[in-house]
Design a protein around this motif. Structure first.
Motif, PDB file in Angstrom:
ATOM      1  N   GLN A 236       0.847  -1.194   0.000  1.00  0.00           N
ATOM      2  CA  GLN A 236       0.000   0.000   0.000  1.00  0.00           C
ATOM      3  C   GLN A 236       0.886   1.248   0.000  1.00  0.00           C
ATOM      4  OE1 GLN A 236      -3.370   0.131  -0.189  1.00  0.00           O
ATOM      5  NE2 GLN A 236      -3.338  -2.076  -0.444  1.00  0.00           N
ATOM      6  N   ILE A 237       0.721   2.077  -1.017  1.00  0.00           N
ATOM      7  CA  ILE A 237       1.427   3.352  -1.044  1.00  0.00           C
ATOM      8  C   ILE A 237       0.411   4.454  -1.308  1.00  0.00           C
ATOM      9  CG2 ILE A 237       3.644   2.367  -1.741  1.00  0.00           C
ATOM     10  CD1 ILE A 237       3.096   3.317  -4.568  1.00  0.00           C
ATOM     11  N   ASP A 238       0.663   5.608  -0.706  1.00  0.00           N
ATOM     12  CA  ASP A 238      -0.262   6.721  -0.886  1.00  0.00           C
ATOM     13  C   ASP A 238       0.283   7.706  -1.926  1.00  0.00           C
ATOM     14  OD1 ASP A 238       1.689   8.226   0.417  1.00  0.00           O
ATOM     15  OD2 ASP A 238       0.579   8.354   2.302  1.00  0.00           O
ATOM     16  N   GLU A 239      -0.421   8.810  -2.111  1.00  0.00           N
ATOM     17  CA  GLU A 239      -0.030   9.782  -3.140  1.00  0.00           C
ATOM     18  C   GLU A 239       1.309  10.435  -2.828  1.00  0.00           C
ATOM     19  OE1 GLU A 239       0.176  11.535  -6.640  1.00  0.00           O
ATOM     20  OE2 GLU A 239      -1.283   9.989  -6.105  1.00  0.00           O
TER      21      GLU A 239
ATOM     22  N   ILE B 135       7.105  10.894  -4.249  1.00  0.00           N
ATOM     23  CA  ILE B 135       8.508  10.609  -3.925  1.00  0.00           C
ATOM     24  C   ILE B 135       9.105   9.685  -4.981  1.00  0.00           C
ATOM     25  CG2 ILE B 135      10.024   9.392  -2.299  1.00  0.00           C
ATOM     26  CD1 ILE B 135       8.174  10.483  -0.035  1.00  0.00           C
ATOM     27  N   LEU B 136       8.389   8.643  -5.335  1.00  0.00           N
ATOM     28  CA  LEU B 136       8.900   7.687  -6.326  1.00  0.00           C
ATOM     29  C   LEU B 136       9.073   8.325  -7.698  1.00  0.00           C
ATOM     30  CD1 LEU B 136       6.860   4.538  -5.255  1.00  0.00           C
ATOM     31  CD2 LEU B 136       9.326   4.923  -4.955  1.00  0.00           C
ATOM     32  N   ARG B 137       8.124   9.180  -8.094  1.00  0.00           N
ATOM     33  CA  ARG B 137       8.260   9.872  -9.386  1.00  0.00           C
ATOM     34  C   ARG B 137       9.514  10.740  -9.396  1.00  0.00           C
ATOM     35  NH1 ARG B 137       2.365   9.886  -9.306  1.00  0.00           N
ATOM     36  NH2 ARG B 137       2.311  11.869  -8.196  1.00  0.00           N
ATOM     37  N   ILE B 138       9.769  11.429  -8.297  1.00  0.00           N
ATOM     38  CA  ILE B 138      10.962  12.276  -8.196  1.00  0.00           C
ATOM     39  C   ILE B 138      12.231  11.430  -8.262  1.00  0.00           C
ATOM     40  CG2 ILE B 138      12.259  13.768  -6.610  1.00  0.00           C
ATOM     41  CD1 ILE B 138       9.448  14.822  -5.661  1.00  0.00           C
ATOM     42  N   LEU B 139      12.272  10.359  -7.486  1.00  0.00           N
ATOM     43  CA  LEU B 139      13.460   9.507  -7.447  1.00  0.00           C
ATOM     44  C   LEU B 139      13.735   8.817  -8.783  1.00  0.00           C
ATOM     45  CD1 LEU B 139      13.117   7.923  -3.899  1.00  0.00           C
ATOM     46  CD2 LEU B 139      14.804   9.636  -4.656  1.00  0.00           C
ATOM     47  N   GLN B 140      12.684   8.499  -9.532  1.00  0.00           N
ATOM     48  CA  GLN B 140      12.881   7.874 -10.838  1.00  0.00           C
ATOM     49  C   GLN B 140      13.617   8.810 -11.798  1.00  0.00           C
ATOM     50  OE1 GLN B 140       9.763   4.778 -12.317  1.00  0.00           O
ATOM     51  NE2 GLN B 140       8.652   6.581 -11.651  1.00  0.00           N
TER      52      GLN B 140
ATOM     53  N   VAL C  79       7.435  17.412  -2.060  1.00  0.00           N
ATOM     54  CA  VAL C  79       6.234  16.637  -1.716  1.00  0.00           C
ATOM     55  C   VAL C  79       5.484  17.211  -0.522  1.00  0.00           C
ATOM     56  CG1 VAL C  79       7.159  14.517  -2.715  1.00  0.00           C
ATOM     57  CG2 VAL C  79       7.453  14.932  -0.268  1.00  0.00           C
ATOM     58  N   GLY C  80       6.009  18.286   0.067  1.00  0.00           N
ATOM     59  CA  GLY C  80       5.321  18.941   1.168  1.00  0.00           C
ATOM     60  C   GLY C  80       5.502  18.290   2.522  1.00  0.00           C
ATOM     61  N   LEU C  81       6.660  17.716   2.764  1.00  0.00           N
ATOM     62  CA  LEU C  81       6.969  17.098   4.061  1.00  0.00           C
ATOM     63  C   LEU C  81       8.219  17.738   4.640  1.00  0.00           C
ATOM     64  CD1 LEU C  81       6.682  13.254   3.295  1.00  0.00           C
ATOM     65  CD2 LEU C  81       5.039  14.644   4.562  1.00  0.00           C
TER      66      LEU C  81
ATOM     67  N   TYR D 294      13.702   5.731 -24.401  1.00  0.00           N
ATOM     68  CA  TYR D 294      14.397   4.752 -23.577  1.00  0.00           C
ATOM     69  C   TYR D 294      14.256   5.250 -22.149  1.00  0.00           C
ATOM     70  CZ  TYR D 294      18.160   1.680 -21.946  1.00  0.00           C
ATOM     71  OH  TYR D 294      18.891   0.707 -21.304  1.00  0.00           O
ATOM     72  N   SER D 295      13.443   4.598 -21.355  1.00  0.00           N
ATOM     73  CA  SER D 295      13.116   5.121 -20.037  1.00  0.00           C
ATOM     74  C   SER D 295      13.108   4.012 -18.997  1.00  0.00           C
ATOM     75  CB  SER D 295      11.724   5.778 -20.093  1.00  0.00           C
ATOM     76  OG  SER D 295      11.331   6.173 -18.810  1.00  0.00           O
ATOM     77  N   PHE D 296      13.379   4.408 -17.778  1.00  0.00           N
ATOM     78  CA  PHE D 296      13.264   3.496 -16.637  1.00  0.00           C
ATOM     79  C   PHE D 296      12.118   3.911 -15.735  1.00  0.00           C
ATOM     80  CE2 PHE D 296      17.725   3.312 -17.878  1.00  0.00           C
ATOM     81  CZ  PHE D 296      17.880   1.948 -18.020  1.00  0.00           C
ATOM     82  N   GLU D 297      11.431   4.997 -16.091  1.00  0.00           N
ATOM     83  CA  GLU D 297      10.387   5.549 -15.249  1.00  0.00           C
ATOM     84  C   GLU D 297       9.069   4.794 -15.433  1.00  0.00           C
ATOM     85  OE1 GLU D 297      10.105   9.833 -15.655  1.00  0.00           O
ATOM     86  OE2 GLU D 297      12.238   9.877 -16.190  1.00  0.00           O
ATOM     87  N   LEU D 298       8.527   4.288 -14.327  1.00  0.00           N
ATOM     88  CA  LEU D 298       7.241   3.612 -14.348  1.00  0.00           C
ATOM     89  C   LEU D 298       6.126   4.644 -14.256  1.00  0.00           C
ATOM     90  CD1 LEU D 298       7.974   0.630 -11.926  1.00  0.00           C
ATOM     91  CD2 LEU D 298       7.952   0.619 -14.426  1.00  0.00           C
TER      92      LEU D 298
END
Length: 153
Positions: A3-6, A11-16, A30-32, A147-151
């Motif tokens: 389970q992951i939230d928005e 965070i994952l989009r940024i890290l990708q 991300v506002g934290l 050519y991407s690694f981003e999901l």
């Protein structure tokens, strides 16, 4: 599935895009505050969502401009044949991806090499000698518009 939230997704989009960003910058985006952001990233690592962080290299600048997709058909459909083939294939440094795919005991491979001649040597000296290989179909990539690694999360 975990389970992951928005916020985790942000965070994952940024890290990708850039896993080298400091926690401070990720947290701001991300506002934290930094501590909760760091805890979330660690939880994503511990859960296996973040498998590892790597450096993406430019293949062309390193003399490996050719990408080749190979479809292999095996002679046998036994557990032993699959395991022996996979174990042997995993030793090939040119092999970037290996997937078992639907279609008559087939595997799909992504190979990187420096030239057509290097692929020919790879085919003759390594690929054709893997256990249980029956047929080999080769496709050279002509261009790579994306050519991407981003999901898409």
């Amino acid at each position: 599935m975990i389970q992951i939230d928005e916020i985790d997704r942000k965070i994952l989009r940024i890290l990708q895009v850039d896993a080298t960003l400091p926690i401070r910058e990720i947290a701001e985006r991300v506002g934290l505050s930094q501590a909760p952001c760091w805890r979330r990233i660690n939880a994503l690592r511990e859960s296996g969502v973040i498998m590892k962080q790597v450096v993406v290299l430019d293949r062309s600048l390193l003399g490996l401009p050719f990408t080749v997709f190979v479809r292999l058909k095996l002679q046998k459909l036994t557990r032993e044949a699959f395991e022996e083939f996979e174990k042997s294939a995993m030793t090939l440094p040119e092999l970037q991806e290996l997937q078992m795919v639907t279609n008559e005991n087939s595997y799909r491979m992504r190979i990187v090499v420096g030239s057509f001649e290097e692929y020919e040597r790879f085919l003759r000296d390594k690929l054709s000698r893997l256990p249980y290989v029956q047929d080999i179909l080769t496709n050279f990539v002509i261009s790579e518009p994306k050519y991407s690694f981003e999901l898409p999360i």
